[in-house]
Design an enzyme around this catalytic site. Structure first.
Site, PDB file in Angstrom:
ATOM      1  N   ARG A 214       0.832  -1.205   0.000  1.00 31.33           N
ATOM      2  CA  ARG A 214       0.000   0.000   0.000  1.00 31.33           C
ATOM      3  C   ARG A 214       0.870   1.260   0.000  1.00 31.33           C
ATOM      4  O   ARG A 214       1.923   1.294   0.627  1.00 31.33           O
ATOM      5  CB  ARG A 214      -0.889   0.034   1.247  1.00 31.33           C
ATOM      6  CG  ARG A 214      -1.808  -1.148   1.419  1.00 31.33           C
ATOM      7  CD  ARG A 214      -2.917  -1.200   0.436  1.00 31.33           C
ATOM      8  NE  ARG A 214      -3.669   0.033   0.329  1.00 31.33           N
ATOM      9  CZ  ARG A 214      -4.725   0.164  -0.508  1.00 31.33           C
ATOM     10  NH1 ARG A 214      -5.123  -0.839  -1.262  1.00 31.33           N
ATOM     11  NH2 ARG A 214      -5.365   1.310  -0.566  1.00 31.33           N
ATOM     12  N   VAL A 215       0.378   2.286  -0.654  1.00 28.85           N
ATOM     13  CA  VAL A 215       1.084   3.568  -0.621  1.00 28.85           C
ATOM     14  C   VAL A 215       0.282   4.593   0.191  1.00 28.85           C
ATOM     15  O   VAL A 215       0.645   5.745   0.267  1.00 28.85           O
ATOM     16  CB  VAL A 215       1.332   4.121  -2.042  1.00 28.85           C
ATOM     17  CG1 VAL A 215       2.340   3.273  -2.785  1.00 28.85           C
ATOM     18  CG2 VAL A 215       0.034   4.219  -2.836  1.00 28.85           C
ATOM     19  N   ASP A 216      -0.832   4.133   0.779  1.00 27.36           N
ATOM     20  CA  ASP A 216      -1.622   5.052   1.601  1.00 27.36           C
ATOM     21  C   ASP A 216      -1.571   4.592   3.066  1.00 27.36           C
ATOM     22  O   ASP A 216      -0.738   3.778   3.434  1.00 27.36           O
ATOM     23  CB  ASP A 216      -3.069   5.117   1.088  1.00 27.36           C
ATOM     24  CG  ASP A 216      -3.697   3.723   0.997  1.00 27.36           C
ATOM     25  OD1 ASP A 216      -3.119   2.767   1.553  1.00 27.36           O
ATOM     26  OD2 ASP A 216      -4.759   3.596   0.378  1.00 27.36           O
ATOM     27  N   ASP A 217      -2.473   5.107   3.873  1.00 25.98           N
ATOM     28  CA  ASP A 217      -2.426   4.774   5.296  1.00 25.98           C
ATOM     29  C   ASP A 217      -3.290   3.564   5.626  1.00 25.98           C
ATOM     30  O   ASP A 217      -3.969   3.522   6.647  1.00 25.98           O
ATOM     31  CB  ASP A 217      -2.826   5.993   6.131  1.00 25.98           C
ATOM     32  CG  ASP A 217      -1.794   7.088   5.986  1.00 25.98           C
ATOM     33  OD1 ASP A 217      -0.613   6.731   5.810  1.00 25.98           O
ATOM     34  OD2 ASP A 217      -2.159   8.263   6.006  1.00 25.98           O
ATOM     35  N   VAL A 218      -3.261   2.595   4.729  1.00 26.08           N
ATOM     36  CA  VAL A 218      -3.928   1.328   5.000  1.00 26.08           C
ATOM     37  C   VAL A 218      -2.811   0.316   5.243  1.00 26.08           C
ATOM     38  O   VAL A 218      -1.814   0.305   4.520  1.00 26.08           O
ATOM     39  CB  VAL A 218      -4.795   0.890   3.797  1.00 26.08           C
ATOM     40  CG1 VAL A 218      -5.325  -0.522   3.997  1.00 26.08           C
ATOM     41  CG2 VAL A 218      -5.954   1.864   3.598  1.00 26.08           C
TER      42      VAL A 218
END
Ligand code: PRX
Length: 709
Positions: free
Chosen positions: A570-574
């Protein structure tokens, strides 16, 4: 707006052009070093594979050159009560600059997915074929009131009876029904019963807490709940109905009437779960499934919603991902048939270990196998119970041919050594699938060589709740070339992946011989893509279509010199923990709700078995400063469990003495936190910290690492 077809991407060319540098592994172990290990399709598998590399490449090309023709002929496999418009098979817009984001497939068509899963199979003569085989938590365990197997005809009968019972409770087309059940055939039947009458199901994984279930019931505005009394999971009995009953009350307090009350499956016996008192609008499943009268099929417009499935995002509450009837049906049927080399021969037995609480259970338990008339195992237990040999004994007992599981399970079982595996035969196995998170090459190799005796190929399949079906996976075709451990490899029919430069947003051209890294996006609409976020289309557009013309996956990927895709995470806050997506914001707000916590930030750290584990940085309020330690950590873990789910409980608490590193505009620099969490006191290469409001905080965090609980 019609989207123009795209040219054949590199990865598809790679499909038919195996690279000479990839070595063929000898069947003798020890073999090539891991970095050189790129085994071909096993000969035994190739000999029986229905697909050929040429056929796969042609199908892929056709899906790009003529998407309308390709998907119309796939749709023709199913019954349509009203035919779809062949001159307008799909329309889509992926550009916010050109108007609202939309995808519409099989316009004007009316169908029913449950009819196509069951009635159509029975009419085609599969009535006596086994549909579901239940495998309980304990070996040899049986259920007091439910059968251990269902043929297609029996599954249809039960589905019709439950559909009629739901209608009798006032559930009608378009109403939402929340499902909170263990992995028993009746969960799939409940999904099918909803679909039969046009109700939109929202399945909530049985590991979620009361609050998580309540917020999903309320967010979906469910009119009815289908639950089970409880379930044995490993050595414990989980009180599902206790959780569901409280959640129902809480959803009602939040203003959702749930007028249809609840239907409860009596799964356990009196000894495990004394029969609870039910309220007037609550009924036992076995008391209501009395007649098929009133179970007529509701014909659904292709774009009518089929289900909502909640998935965690980087911010805010979980998103209710909405899938549409026609496109999802055509996509799920096609995917199951083609990716796994059609596990539908008379003696094929499909076994997907995923729970229907996740998208994998929707597409590869409830719908994909049934649309194809497959026989499958529905497993209520966990791979480690009663010991690490359980899955392999199930394989032998039921002669499983195709096994689809998650890297986290493979890694956990691998830790128990080879004996639990090699003491079983597994001779029936033909293919091994993996899903949910990147599979590390060691686990991939163990899966293929030890579990599959080097006879079975490994299909590492990349996809998401939002994509509905597998998007990137190696081709199981004779002559398609070696498989690379850890790479999902090539796009499936209809999928056009690309990489965007994270800094500029520009697409990185795909050139054979050149490696690239970037944000993974999909360029062409596909039938089973999500249509919206329930009640919040703006969130759908903001989350997935912030780059004009692309569906943004939220994953990073590497494209190697052969054009093959490797998902990097993931590149997000997941954070993906044991294959479960966890929105860090959700857990942070649970922690901050504790009176001792001033501020909290969660990051993922690499974990041997779970892939990633949650690591919490916590600053305490002034009054609570002395409380940092194991006791408070325990309390906070309990809070995360209660507010979100047991699997969302952080492994580590790092007590941040004076605060978290923030930019001058107040944004927490998670990049720095991730590095400190992973590397501890020896952390180096923190990069540019000049935008931090107080750079001293970083040194304090590094120094306080040793005191983590
Ligand atoms: O990060 C990717 C990871 O799981 C995410 C999707 O999670 P969910 O919507 O819960 O669906 C899981 C089952 C499809 C992706 O964004 N992921 C899933 N499969 C893989 C993967 N990462 C790497 N390799 C995979 N095969």
């Amino acid at each position: 707006m019609r989207v123009t077809p795209f040219v054949l991407p590199l990865a598809a060319q790679a499909l038919v052009a195996p690279r000479p540098h990839m070595k063929r592994l000898s069947s003798q172990r020890p073999a090539a070093a891991l970095e050189d290990y790129c085994p071909p399709l096993p000969e035994a598998f190739e000999a029986q594979a229905a697909l050929t590399a040429d056929g796969a490449a042609e199908a892929y090309k056709a899906s790009l050159d003529d998407p309308s023709g390709f998907w119309a002929s796939e749709a023709d496999r199913y019954h349509w009560q009203t035919p779809f418009d062949r001159s307008n098979v799909y329309s889509a817009n992926f550009k916010r600059s050109a108007g609202p984001i939309a995808a519409r497939w099989f316009e004007d068509g009316a169908t029913n997915i449950a009819y196509n899963c069951l009635d159509r199979q029975v009419e085609a003569g599969l009535g006596d074929k086994l549909c579901f085989i239940a495998e309980r938590n304990d070996e040899g365990e049986t259920s007091p009131l439910q059968p251990e197997t269902y043929t297609y005809a029996e599954a249809l009968e039960e589905t019709k009876k439950l559909a009629a019972a739901l209608r009798a409770r006032g559930v009608k087309k378009g109403d939402r029904v929340a499902l909170f059940m263990p992995m028993v055939p009746e969960l799939a039947i409940a999904m099918l019963a909803c679909a039969r009458i046009g109700a939109v199901h929202t399945v909530v994984f049985g590991g979620f807490s009361r609050d998580s279930l309540a917020s999903r019931i309320a967010s979906a505005g469910a009119t009815c709940v289908i639950a089970a009394d409880g379930v044995r999971r490993g050595g414990k009995v989980i009180d599902l109905w206790g959780i569901a009953k409280d959640a129902l009350a809480s959803a009602r307090d939040q203003g959702t009437p749930v007028a249809g009350g609840a239907v409860i499956l009596r799964r356990l016996d009196d000894a495990a779960y004394p029969e609870p008192q039910l309220a007037a609008d609550e009924a036992w499943w076995h008391n209501v499934v009395t007649s098929t009268d009133g179970s007529d099929v509701e014909w659904m417009a292709a774009e009518d919603p089929l289900f909502i499935l909640y998935t965690s995002g980087s911010t805010g509450a979980p998103k209710g991902i909405v899938h549409a009837t026609g496109g999802y049906m055509v996509g799920a049927g096609h995917s199951f048939r083609t990716v796994f080399d059609a596990p539908v021969r008379a003696d094929d037995v499909w076994f997907c270990t995923a729970d229907c609480g996740w998208i994998t259970g929707h597409t590869y338990v409830a719908y994909g196998p049934l649309l194809n008339g497959a026989t499958q195992i529905v497993f209520e237990g966990v791979p480690s119970w009663p010991d690490a040999g359980r899955l392999w004994r199930i394989v032998d007992q039921h002669k499983v041919t195709h096994l689809y599981t998650a890297p986290t399970a493979i890694r956990a079982l691998m830790r128990s050594g080879d004996d639990p595996v090699t003491s079983t035969s597994r001779a029936s196995l033909k293919l091994l699938g993996s899903v949910g998170e990147p599979i590390n090459p060691e686990a991939w190799r163990w899966y293929r060589e030890v579990v599959g005796d080097d006879r079975c190929p490994v299909a590492d399949t990349w996809w998401q709740t939002e994509t509905g079906v597998i998007q990137i996976a190696p081709t199981m075709a004779s002559g398609a070339g070696p498989h690379k451990p850890g790479a999902a490899m090539t796009p499936v029919a209809g999928c056009v992946p690309a990489l965007l430069d994270a800094a500029t947003g520009a697409e990185i051209p795909a050139v054979i011989g050149e490696e690239a890294k970037g944000l993974l996006v999909l360029k062409q609409p596909w039938p089973s893509m999500a249509r919206t976020c329930w009640g919040d289309h703006e969130r759908f557009e903001n989350t997935y279509f912030s780059y004009d013309g692309y569906y943004l996956t939220g994953d990073g990927a590497r494209r190697d010199a052969d054009g093959h895709y490797w998902i990097t995470g993931r590149v997000d806050d997941v954070v993906v923990v044991s294959g479960h997506n966890i929105g860090t914001a959700e857990v942070e707000s649970a922690l901050v709700a504790h009176p001792a916590v001033a501020e909290a930030a969660l990051v993922g750290v690499p974990h041997d078995v779970k892939g990633s584990a949650l690591y919490a940085f916590v600053t305490l309020t002034q009054d609570a400063e002395g409380q940092a330690g194991d006791e408070l950590a325990k309390e906070l873990k309990l809070r995360a469990r209660a507010d979100v789910a047991a699997f969302a409980s952080p492994d580590t608490f790092h007590w941040a003495p004076t605060g978290l590193p923030k930019t001058r505009s107040g944004k927490i620099m998670r990049r720095i936190l991730r590095k400190i969490a992973a590397e501890g006191a020896d952390v180096s290469g923190l990069g540019d910290t000049s935008t931090l409001a107080d750079p001293g905080i970083v040194d304090e965090l590094i120094a306080s690492h040793a005191g983590a609980s």
